[in-house]
Design an enzyme around this catalytic site. Sequence first.
Site, PDB file in Angstrom:
ATOM      1  CB  THR A  97      39.867  43.916  42.211  1.00  0.00           C
ATOM      2  OG1 THR A  97      39.708  42.941  43.245  1.00  0.00           O
ATOM      3  CG2 THR A  97      40.537  43.260  41.013  1.00  0.00           C
ATOM      4  CE  LYS A 172      39.632  39.298  43.142  1.00  0.00           C
ATOM      5  NZ  LYS A 172      39.081  40.481  43.833  1.00  0.00           N
ATOM      6  CE  LYS A 240      36.778  46.760  39.282  1.00  0.00           C
ATOM      7  NZ  LYS A 240      37.493  46.269  40.484  1.00  0.00           N
TER       8      LYS A 240
END
Length: 286
Positions: A97, A172, A240
Amino acid sequence: MKKIGFIGVGVMGRHMVRNLLANGYEVSVYSRSKDKLAAFLAETGAAWCDTAAACARGRDAVITMVGYPQDVEQVYFGDHGILAAANAGTYLIDMTTTDPRLSVRIAQQAAACGLHALDAPVSGGDAGAKNGTLSTMVGGDAADFEVCLPILQAMGNTIILEGPAGSGQHTKMANQIAIAGALSGVCEALRYGELTGLNTQKMLDSISQGAAGSWQMSNQMPKMMAHDNDPGFFLKHFIKDMHIALEQTTVPLPVLRTVCEMCVELEAQGHGDEGTQALIEHYRRG
């Protein structure tokens, strides 16, 4: 499409490699620390490579599953990285990701080198990786997607081409935005139950079967109740992801921003290497 290089063999990557091997693929692996993989290598028979370049060279496809955008940048664009080492015609599948803009750069440079690139982040955590039930969100060319589909099917059961390069990462981000709200809702419901003296197991059995039910509730609330913060997905990696999502748009995302701030505070308190269910600690201290 039988020879695969797999770069980044962490919590989820190990299960993904096992599933590839179980489906007949010949897998070579590279990770930062070989010492941590000694038992895994002995168990699976996966071949070890000393560098990312060695793992990419001579493969039909190269899968990356690393931690942060800077790690993706290094393994693809570094002097001894994938783009410099992979043979023409190789398929590159980044399942990290990461920043959608970086995925677009990889795709553009790959095309210039005669390579094929897909961004294919996944959702499902360590359980999905172990069971081969990951949801995979793919960005890239439709023809490349069709070629790589059997590889992705060895690791997941919901695999959708979302659009051109970067679209998998944007999908995502939407996934992580939804998780932030669901996870914080589960924490608040549990803390309410604890503070009002409910039998929280009975509460969970009741509300998880109704309109409030969710994957986060069924899978994370039991861990919260057991004070089990072992990682299925690291809190630091969720932070993150939330930061990346917040950077992609000027549209206010107040729930995401609030959850991100809570998680950053928890990371500063030493919870970064715990699972995302550790968010409950914020509410228990409040």
